[in-house]
Design a protein around this motif. Structure first.
Motif, mmCIF file in Angstrom:
data_model
loop_
_atom_site.group_PDB
_atom_site.id
_atom_site.type_symbol
_atom_site.label_atom_id
_atom_site.label_comp_id
_atom_site.label_asym_id
_atom_site.label_seq_id
_atom_site.Cartn_x
_atom_site.Cartn_y
_atom_site.Cartn_z
ATOM 1 N N LYS A 233 0.826 -1.210 0.000
ATOM 2 C CA LYS A 233 0.000 0.000 0.000
ATOM 3 C C LYS A 233 0.861 1.262 0.000
ATOM 4 O O LYS A 233 0.628 2.180 -0.790
ATOM 5 C CB LYS A 233 -0.938 0.024 1.216
ATOM 6 N N ARG A 234 1.859 1.313 0.870
ATOM 7 C CA ARG A 234 2.689 2.520 0.972
ATOM 8 C C ARG A 234 3.449 2.796 -0.317
ATOM 9 O O ARG A 234 3.532 3.940 -0.759
ATOM 10 C CB ARG A 234 3.648 2.389 2.152
ATOM 11 N N ARG A 235 4.005 1.779 -0.926
ATOM 12 C CA ARG A 235 4.758 1.968 -2.173
ATOM 13 C C ARG A 235 3.843 2.232 -3.367
ATOM 14 O O ARG A 235 4.314 2.549 -4.446
ATOM 15 C CB ARG A 235 5.637 0.754 -2.440
ATOM 16 N N SER A 236 2.557 2.087 -3.166
ATOM 17 C CA SER A 236 1.577 2.376 -4.221
ATOM 18 C C SER A 236 0.946 3.748 -4.047
ATOM 19 O O SER A 236 -0.018 4.087 -4.728
ATOM 20 C CB SER A 236 0.490 1.293 -4.234
ATOM 21 N N GLY A 237 1.454 4.550 -3.100
ATOM 22 C CA GLY A 237 1.004 5.922 -2.942
ATOM 23 C C GLY A 237 0.065 6.191 -1.787
ATOM 24 O O GLY A 237 -0.437 7.301 -1.647
ATOM 25 N N PHE A 238 -0.190 5.203 -0.946
ATOM 26 C CA PHE A 238 -1.087 5.382 0.194
ATOM 27 C C PHE A 238 -0.301 5.704 1.462
ATOM 28 O O PHE A 238 0.841 5.313 1.605
ATOM 29 C CB PHE A 238 -1.891 4.100 0.451
ATOM 30 N N THR A 239 -0.960 6.371 2.391
ATOM 31 C CA THR A 239 -0.446 6.563 3.738
ATOM 32 C C THR A 239 -1.228 5.614 4.633
ATOM 33 O O THR A 239 -2.451 5.501 4.503
ATOM 34 C CB THR A 239 -0.673 8.020 4.203
ATOM 35 N N VAL A 240 -0.536 4.929 5.524
ATOM 36 C CA VAL A 240 -1.192 3.991 6.433
ATOM 37 C C VAL A 240 -0.897 4.438 7.861
ATOM 38 O O VAL A 240 0.259 4.574 8.252
ATOM 39 C CB VAL A 240 -0.693 2.549 6.211
ATOM 40 N N THR A 241 -1.960 4.668 8.618
ATOM 41 C CA THR A 241 -1.846 5.144 9.993
ATOM 42 C C THR A 241 -2.488 4.133 10.930
ATOM 43 O O THR A 241 -3.646 3.755 10.730
ATOM 44 C CB THR A 241 -2.561 6.503 10.155
ATOM 45 N N GLY A 242 -1.740 3.712 11.936
ATOM 46 C CA GLY A 242 -2.273 2.769 12.911
ATOM 47 C C GLY A 242 -3.295 3.425 13.829
ATOM 48 O O GLY A 242 -3.137 4.570 14.229
ATOM 49 N N VAL B 206 1.852 -5.053 10.667
ATOM 50 C CA VAL B 206 0.462 -5.491 10.791
ATOM 51 C C VAL B 206 0.268 -6.357 12.034
ATOM 52 O O VAL B 206 1.145 -7.125 12.411
ATOM 53 C CB VAL B 206 -0.029 -6.263 9.539
ATOM 54 N N VAL B 207 -0.868 -6.183 12.664
ATOM 55 C CA VAL B 207 -1.247 -6.946 13.846
ATOM 56 C C VAL B 207 -2.689 -7.396 13.646
ATOM 57 O O VAL B 207 -3.564 -6.566 13.378
ATOM 58 C CB VAL B 207 -1.153 -6.075 15.128
ATOM 59 N N GLU B 208 -2.925 -8.683 13.768
ATOM 60 C CA GLU B 208 -4.287 -9.180 13.601
ATOM 61 C C GLU B 208 -5.207 -8.552 14.638
ATOM 62 O O GLU B 208 -4.876 -8.470 15.818
ATOM 63 C CB GLU B 208 -4.331 -10.699 13.734
ATOM 64 N N GLY B 209 -6.338 -8.045 14.185
ATOM 65 C CA GLY B 209 -7.309 -7.397 15.055
ATOM 66 C C GLY B 209 -7.114 -5.898 15.168
ATOM 67 O O GLY B 209 -7.998 -5.198 15.637
ATOM 68 N N ALA B 210 -5.958 -5.386 14.735
ATOM 69 C CA ALA B 210 -5.684 -3.953 14.824
ATOM 70 C C ALA B 210 -6.370 -3.201 13.688
ATOM 71 O O ALA B 210 -6.635 -3.753 12.623
ATOM 72 C CB ALA B 210 -4.178 -3.694 14.781
ATOM 73 N N GLU B 211 -6.646 -1.935 13.952
ATOM 74 C CA GLU B 211 -7.297 -1.085 12.956
ATOM 75 C C GLU B 211 -6.317 -0.048 12.421
ATOM 76 O O GLU B 211 -5.407 0.384 13.133
ATOM 77 C CB GLU B 211 -8.526 -0.417 13.554
ATOM 78 N N TYR B 212 -6.537 0.305 11.159
ATOM 79 C CA TYR B 212 -5.684 1.264 10.472
ATOM 80 C C TYR B 212 -6.559 2.187 9.637
ATOM 81 O O TYR B 212 -7.700 1.839 9.305
ATOM 82 C CB TYR B 212 -4.705 0.536 9.537
#
Length: 191
Positions: A66-75, A83-89
């Motif tokens: 996702k990040r290398r495709s132009g998205f920002t990911v915020t935990g 990534v953590v199973e059950g965590a939201e982003y």
């Protein structure tokens, strides 16, 4: 089926589809049997050998596709850089002054010596409804590949439903980026 436990906080909600974990990132074959969602799967070779494997495995588990495709990911809600199973982003795509924010929850994670990746599911407010998985895997001859799987339909509520056909076009555009995101820089021609 992967564990679909979840963490819920005041800003989260129920997944907008079901069942969670339907893209089955831990499994090599994918027996798609869910109706009402558009299935997609594609696998591309991204490298060969231990160096490419370790780089791709680390990148995929840190939202590299996702990040290398132009998205920002915020935990949010328990989400960190890995990534953590059950965590939201919150995944954000910015287009000039406009930004599209996509709330998601990680519903499955696989991290074995030959298969690494995860699946996330959509939460209320996401432009579409469904699940997407990014998995890197290596074969016995050392070939490293990336598999993308998704199940998609229009969001259950809100204005995004009206522009779902446009979102499908955008989805095709980003999938092409995803498929190149983990290529070593020498082959990708980028970054």
């Amino acid at each position: 089926m992967p564990n679909s436990r979840t963490r819920r906080g005041p800003s989260s909600g129920e997944l907008t589809y079901g069942p969670a974990g339907a893209t089955r990132p831990a499994e090599e074959p994918w027996p798609v049997g869910i109706t009402g969602l558009r299935p997609y799967t594609r696998t591309v070779v991204i490298g060969r050998g231990d160096t490419d494997w370790h780089a791709a495995a680390d990148a995929v588990l840190r939202w590299g596709v996702k990040r290398r495709s132009g998205f920002t990911v915020t935990g949010r809600e328990g989400g960190g850089s890995r990534v953590v199973e059950g965590a939201e982003y919150r995944i954000t795509a910015a287009f000039g002054p406009f930004a599209v924010r996509e709330p998601v929850r990680v519903v499955a994670v696989v991290d074995t010596p030959d298969r690494c990746g995860f699946a996330y599911g959509t939460l209320p407010g996401h432009p579409v409804s469904g699940e997407e998985a990014f998995v890197v895997h290596r074969s016995s001859d050392g070939t490293v590949a990336l598999t993308i799987r998704s199940l998609t339909r229009a969001a259950p509520h809100g204005p995004w439903r009206l522009v779902f056909p446009v979102l499908l076009v955008a989805q095709r555009f980003f999938r092409r980026r995803y498929l190149r995101a983990l290529l070593p820089a020498r082959r990708a021609g980028v970054r």
